[in-house]
Design a protein around this motif. Structure first.
Motif, short mmCIF file in Angstrom:
data_model
loop_
_atom_site.label_atom_id
_atom_site.label_comp_id
_atom_site.label_asym_id
_atom_site.label_seq_id
_atom_site.Cartn_x
_atom_site.Cartn_y
_atom_site.Cartn_z
N THR A 1 80.03 84.24 -0.73
CA THR A 1 79.31 83.24 -0.61
C THR A 1 80.19 82.13 -0.32
O THR A 1 79.82 80.97 -0.22
N ARG A 2 81.43 82.42 0.08
CA ARG A 2 82.58 81.45 0.47
C ARG A 2 83.53 82.08 1.20
O ARG A 2 84.22 82.84 0.81
N PHE A 3 83.89 81.52 2.58
CA PHE A 3 84.79 82.30 3.39
C PHE A 3 86.12 81.70 3.02
O PHE A 3 86.37 80.76 2.48
N ASP A 4 87.06 82.80 3.38
CA ASP A 4 88.51 82.27 3.23
C ASP A 4 89.19 82.86 4.19
O ASP A 4 89.65 84.01 4.25
N LEU A 5 89.28 81.92 5.28
CA LEU A 5 89.93 82.28 6.41
C LEU A 5 90.88 81.22 7.16
O LEU A 5 90.49 80.12 6.84
N PRO A 6 91.88 81.58 7.65
CA PRO A 6 92.87 80.68 8.28
C PRO A 6 91.86 79.90 9.46
O PRO A 6 91.52 80.70 10.41
N LEU A 7 91.94 78.78 9.46
CA LEU A 7 91.33 78.11 10.53
C LEU A 7 91.86 77.14 11.12
O LEU A 7 92.84 76.41 10.96
N ALA A 8 91.66 76.98 12.50
CA ALA A 8 92.33 75.89 13.40
C ALA A 8 91.46 74.83 13.91
O ALA A 8 90.84 75.40 14.94
N LEU A 9 90.90 74.21 13.11
CA LEU A 9 89.89 73.15 13.35
C LEU A 9 90.44 71.77 13.84
O LEU A 9 91.29 71.08 13.34
N HIS A 10 90.10 71.44 15.15
CA HIS A 10 90.64 70.23 15.96
C HIS A 10 89.57 69.20 16.06
O HIS A 10 88.49 69.59 16.48
N GLY A 11 89.76 68.13 15.42
CA GLY A 11 88.82 67.06 15.59
C GLY A 11 89.33 65.50 15.07
O GLY A 11 90.42 65.82 14.67
N THR A 12 88.61 64.63 15.09
CA THR A 12 89.18 63.39 14.47
C THR A 12 89.27 63.47 12.89
O THR A 12 88.64 64.39 12.43
N PRO A 13 90.06 62.79 12.51
CA PRO A 13 90.41 62.67 11.14
C PRO A 13 88.86 62.63 10.35
O PRO A 13 88.72 63.23 9.35
N PHE A 14 87.83 61.69 10.75
CA PHE A 14 86.66 61.50 10.31
C PHE A 14 85.77 63.02 10.63
O PHE A 14 85.28 63.52 9.39
N GLN A 15 85.77 63.85 11.53
CA GLN A 15 85.19 64.94 11.49
C GLN A 15 85.90 66.02 10.59
O GLN A 15 85.24 66.89 9.89
N ARG A 16 87.07 65.88 10.36
CA ARG A 16 87.69 66.99 9.60
C ARG A 16 87.47 66.58 8.12
O ARG A 16 87.22 67.70 7.20
N ARG A 17 87.22 65.19 7.81
CA ARG A 17 86.84 65.06 6.38
C ARG A 17 85.42 65.53 6.28
O ARG A 17 85.07 66.31 5.19
N VAL A 18 84.54 65.46 7.14
CA VAL A 18 83.23 65.80 7.24
C VAL A 18 83.22 67.44 6.92
O VAL A 18 82.68 68.12 6.04
N TRP A 19 84.03 68.17 7.67
CA TRP A 19 83.99 69.52 7.65
C TRP A 19 84.67 70.13 6.42
O TRP A 19 84.22 71.25 6.02
N ALA A 20 85.58 69.39 5.97
CA ALA A 20 86.22 69.86 4.34
C ALA A 20 84.82 69.56 3.56
O ALA A 20 84.87 70.36 2.46
N ALA A 21 84.57 68.82 3.55
CA ALA A 21 83.22 68.52 2.74
C ALA A 21 82.01 69.35 2.92
O ALA A 21 81.52 69.78 1.95
N LEU A 22 81.74 69.61 3.91
CA LEU A 22 80.90 70.79 4.09
C LEU A 22 81.31 72.27 3.20
O LEU A 22 80.42 72.76 2.67
N GLN A 23 82.53 72.61 3.36
CA GLN A 23 82.84 73.66 2.66
C GLN A 23 82.61 73.46 1.14
O GLN A 23 82.95 74.69 0.47
N GLU A 24 82.57 72.21 0.60
CA GLU A 24 82.34 72.37 -1.07
C GLU A 24 80.96 72.19 -1.26
O GLU A 24 80.67 72.18 -2.34
N ILE A 25 80.02 72.43 -0.34
CA ILE A 25 78.53 72.48 -0.75
C ILE A 25 78.13 73.82 -1.17
O ILE A 25 78.63 74.94 -0.53
N PRO A 26 77.73 73.92 -2.45
CA PRO A 26 77.44 75.33 -2.87
C PRO A 26 76.53 76.33 -2.24
O PRO A 26 75.65 75.54 -1.62
N TYR A 27 76.85 77.48 -2.12
CA TYR A 27 76.09 78.48 -1.52
C TYR A 27 74.76 78.13 -2.08
O TYR A 27 74.32 78.33 -3.32
N GLY A 28 73.62 78.36 -1.11
CA GLY A 28 72.40 78.49 -1.63
C GLY A 28 71.74 77.04 -1.83
O GLY A 28 70.25 77.10 -2.34
N THR A 29 72.45 76.15 -1.68
CA THR A 29 71.90 74.79 -1.84
C THR A 29 72.07 73.84 -0.59
O THR A 29 72.72 74.28 0.33
N THR A 30 71.39 72.76 -0.80
CA THR A 30 71.63 71.92 0.53
C THR A 30 71.82 70.55 0.17
O THR A 30 71.69 70.13 -1.29
#
Length: 171
Positions: free
Chosen positions: A68-97
């Motif tokens: 239900t949650r991935f644990d992989l080394p990621l190399a995500l390149h984006g703006t600081p705002f994009q990276r904040r959004v992407w980090a927050a996406l990873q905190e959305i619980p599985y099976g919810t929106t």
């Protein structure tokens, strides 16, 4: 900088995995919005090499309903705002929106739901960073780089596995 790629078959269709310096940097679906030309994917890589083998293992477990949650080394390149959004996406619980507005509030930018939507659309590793879990304010399915049908199937699959919705034959 070393950039290599491989293609992995999945219930969502072929997934092109791109690694930059040994860390997963992109996951592209067929017909994906913002998909660059294939020459940008780097040289063909060995599917048994890092991080491809572990990504394949975790994706298989995800599609089997065992992860239900991935644990992989990621190399995500984006703006600081994009990276904040992407980090927050990873905190959305599985099976919810959550809505774009709710996600904007979670990152401390309550008036930035449109900017959150744009950053969400630029997520370089869909499924793994679960941008499919973000919906419109009224719960409607809006936008998904991999297509609304895939988004609908991913959400229904997760709800079924989580026990929050009965669906069959999604993947």
């Amino acid at each position: 900088m070393s950039v290599v790629h491989t293609v992995l078959e999945s219930p969502c269709g072929p997934l092109t995995l791109v690694a930059t310096d040994g860390a997963l940097s992109h996951l592209y679906m067929t017909d994906q919005r913002h998909r660059p030309p294939e020459e940008d994917f780097g040289a063909p890589g060995d599917p048994g090499d890092a991080p491809f083998a572990e990504t394949a293992r975790q994706l298989a477990a995800y599609f089997a309903g065992e992860l239900t949650r991935f644990d992989l080394p990621l190399a995500l390149h984006g703006t600081p705002f994009q990276r904040r959004v992407w980090a927050a996406l990873q905190e959305i619980p599985y099976g919810t929106t959550v809505s774009y507005g709710e996600l904007a509030g979670r990152i401390g930018s309550p008036g930035a739901s449109r900017a959150v939507g744009l950053a969400n659309g630029r997520n370089p590793v869909g499924i793994i960073v679960p941008c499919h879990r973000v919906v419109g304010a009224d719960g409607s399915l809006t936008g998904y780089g991999g297509g609304l049908d895939r988004k609908r199937r991913l959400l229904a699959f997760e709800r079924e596995v989580a026990g929050t919705e009965e669906q069959e034959g999604l993947f």
